[in-house]
Scaffold this motif. Sequence first.
Motif, PDB file in Angstrom:
ATOM      1  N   PRO A  33       0.854  -1.294   0.025  1.00  0.00           N
ATOM      2  CA  PRO A  33       0.141  -0.002  -0.248  1.00  0.00           C
ATOM      3  C   PRO A  33       0.683   1.233   0.094  1.00  0.00           C
ATOM      4  O   PRO A  33       2.023   1.184   0.540  1.00  0.00           O
ATOM      5  CB  PRO A  33      -0.858  -0.099   1.433  1.00  0.00           C
ATOM      6  N   PRO A  34       0.313   2.476  -0.831  1.00  0.00           N
ATOM      7  CA  PRO A  34       1.292   3.550  -0.796  1.00  0.00           C
ATOM      8  C   PRO A  34       1.570   3.874   0.750  1.00  0.00           C
ATOM      9  O   PRO A  34       2.894   4.715   0.710  1.00  0.00           O
ATOM     10  CB  PRO A  34       0.302   4.472  -1.560  1.00  0.00           C
ATOM     11  N   THR A  64      19.499   8.880   5.577  1.00  0.00           N
ATOM     12  CA  THR A  64      20.445   9.195   4.680  1.00  0.00           C
ATOM     13  C   THR A  64      20.652  10.752   4.653  1.00  0.00           C
ATOM     14  O   THR A  64      21.803  11.288   4.116  1.00  0.00           O
ATOM     15  CB  THR A  64      20.268   8.725   3.370  1.00  0.00           C
ATOM     16  N   VAL A  65      19.568  11.683   4.726  1.00  0.00           N
ATOM     17  CA  VAL A  65      19.644  12.812   4.488  1.00  0.00           C
ATOM     18  C   VAL A  65      19.813  13.766   6.067  1.00  0.00           C
ATOM     19  O   VAL A  65      20.643  14.450   6.557  1.00  0.00           O
ATOM     20  CB  VAL A  65      18.724  13.460   3.770  1.00  0.00           C
ATOM     21  N   PHE A  67       9.927   5.763   2.503  1.00  0.00           N
ATOM     22  CA  PHE A  67      10.880   6.988   2.094  1.00  0.00           C
ATOM     23  C   PHE A  67      11.190   7.860   3.145  1.00  0.00           C
ATOM     24  O   PHE A  67      12.315   8.386   3.167  1.00  0.00           O
ATOM     25  CB  PHE A  67       9.840   7.793   1.163  1.00  0.00           C
ATOM     26  N   LEU A  68      10.512   8.232   3.970  1.00  0.00           N
ATOM     27  CA  LEU A  68      10.891   9.108   5.172  1.00  0.00           C
ATOM     28  C   LEU A  68      11.772   8.532   5.955  1.00  0.00           C
ATOM     29  O   LEU A  68      12.747   9.344   6.259  1.00  0.00           O
ATOM     30  CB  LEU A  68       9.166   9.321   6.069  1.00  0.00           C
TER      31      LEU A  68
END
Lengths: 317, 505
Positions: B8-9, B23-24, B16-17
Amino acid sequence: MSFALTPQRRRWLRAALAALILLLVAGAYLGWSRGFRQEPQPAWVFESAESRFRYGSIGAEHDAGVPYWIFYVLPRVFPEKFRQDGQQVAGGYAALGVAWEQGQELPVGFTKKTIGFPRVGNNCAACHTTSYRRSADSNPVFVSGGPGHTVNIENFFRLLIECARDPRFDADILMAEINRVTHLDVIDQLLYRYVIIPVTRKRLLEREAQFAWIFRPDFPEWGRGRDDGMNLTRYFMLKAPMDDRFGPADIPAVWNLAKYKAVAGQHPNYAGDTHDVHSVIIDSALGVLGAPPADKADFLAQVKWLQDYLSALAPPV
Amino acid sequence: MPHRAVIPPARWKRRFLFLFAFTVLLPAAVLLWLAGRFGGDIPVDYADPVEHFKYGSTGGEHEMGFPYWIWRALPEVCGQYLPGPGYQSIGMLYEKKPDGSLRDLPVGTSRRRYQGVDRVFVNCAVCHTSTVRTAADQPPVLVPGMPAAQFNMKAFEEFFFRCAADPRFAKEYLIPEIQRQGADLDLLDRYLVYPAAIAIMRDRVLALKGRFEWVFEQKPWGPGRVDTFNSAKVIFNFPMHRLDPKEFDAPADFPSLWLQRPRREPRAMELHWDGNNTDMTERNKSAAFGTGTTPPTIDLPRIRRVEEWILDAEPPAFSKFFPVDQALAARGAPIYKEYCAACHGASGRDFSGPDVGRVTPLAEIGTDRRRLDSYTYTLAVNQATLYAGYPWRFTQFRKTHGYANMPLDGIWLRAPYLHNGSVPSLRDLLEPAERRPKVFWRGNDVFDPHKVGFVSDQPAAQGRALFRLDTAEPGNGNGGHEGRAYGTELSADDKLALVEYLKTF
């Protein structure tokens, strides 16, 4: 999936291309500006004929020029290579017996010119300026055009090559010393570290082959005030194979060159090997350049100026 | 074909979060923290110009700064290389805080946080501030701008070079001492920053040690003196062992810094003992090399504050400390005018006079020549390369052949006299050389108001040995500045009157 150029993709591609071209142009400009852009010498150099003779560039910075900050730190990194009569002498370039006026950034005959980055070259005055003192307790007086009887140019040639040969001629060591004396921006830092220092080292080492004869133990030292001018011409300019001839000779006075009248059979040079003052100046100046001139017309104009200046220059009374 | 689970999206978004944070955000936060911890270049500043003179920065900490706690720990760890406890034993001065306790750093040192470490190094005041006492049982009065007559620079240099070469200059000795003194270092400092700083500093000091080897071979300068221009040769890494021996053993007294403006206007005087430079800003930047500055790291705005202050700073009046016999002084005034004014100025504030601030040839003045010979033509031309690439490249250094005639403002606090401090008092200076003291002691801050000079016949003061100056040693010669023109043939009464008049300067 198809990779056909949809209008959207085409737009992206175009933008990317434009960015790339822009980057290339900017890079090329930066490379030209930091590597090759010529700046005229400051106005004070040309204030008088004498200051131009002493500090004016004749174009030697292109090939024989040493990047300014490398030149600057060599005496600090390699003090043991500054010698007279086989002995280490304190005083940096002054130890070579050059004529150095108080308050001047460089000795007489050393020229500073920016070609992308500041470089140091030589001109005729390095050898043809004489120095005298009225007593042991007085400062030297310098006379343009006189024989440089105190200067040891063989040591100068040698020391540049010896520095380049030394493993301490290394970007880490030279940059540490340079950063103690000036602030270079990021681009110049990178340029010095990755281009200028390695290329200078390579160039100086290439000279080693042409100058092999000045390291020959069976040749006598030139000592102060002398120069093996004809060997310089033979090996350095004509690239003749090395033989056993040598001929260090006193550096001559070059004032009042108008006295040589070819028609009357009066010849410059010790062996009288030419009757033409113009040729002598060209030959000597090419020796200072160390390579064919980068700008021939400019070079000939410099020679013309020198001939005019030196023809009329009167010795002191 | 197996059936693929469709994620599911919302879960993609979560992933992603998570990835983004990892990483950022995290590296960014670490970088930001590191920049805060190790970036920055913040000197300790003082609003008051005198406080700034005493404790403000010249920028020398960038290149030469000692990490603050190492500076504090060294006298304990390397105590065997000091003549007594603490930096006080080499003549550094600690002022008292309002609560009566001593300040943590002596006069003449500054503090700056740079690359994540508090650093300490010396400033102008270390050589140009001292104390004076009216009697041995009286409290010392600190006088900013006067020659640091008690500071032993040679001992200071030798202490650090010896200590850095000592096996105890190691984290195993230094860090426990640092903690004992109450540093309360955090984990990073305790296990990373200070151990690295100790190693780096050791390397740096030992790398410099070779260049300063010659200092160890000099006759002791004693307090209040430095071999200025042999030290300047170190900047160029001159091979010191190849210098002409006559250039060495050239100690010179620290000068006073007051009233620089009348030394610059209306006519620029020839500055330094041998008058080798007429440009005050060059003279100042040259002296700043002694505080560890380099062309790229010098703190010009903060140096400018000191330059501004010394333009008009005034020496304290003798009469605030001791009485002056005005009648006797008045009798001395015409003698001064006849004998001294042409070279030393109309008065202690009016520096006019045809020869003030000009060089008198050595053959005429006849004082010890070593300081003069230490400054060579070769050095002068090399100095013209200093600050190359900056608009303020040095252009005014000149080799001279004599010593410069100085104005005499605050002359009472500038004892001992002559450029090498070889004559203890003004009264002694008015005697011909053979009647001046052959041996005396330097470094006492108790003042002798009769002879005008510091008490010089005591070998020790306040439990500290003073420096025995032997005028027979090289560089210490007390000859010259003598003969009829120099007042050494005046009657004893006239000499007394002249000395009394000089008390008003």
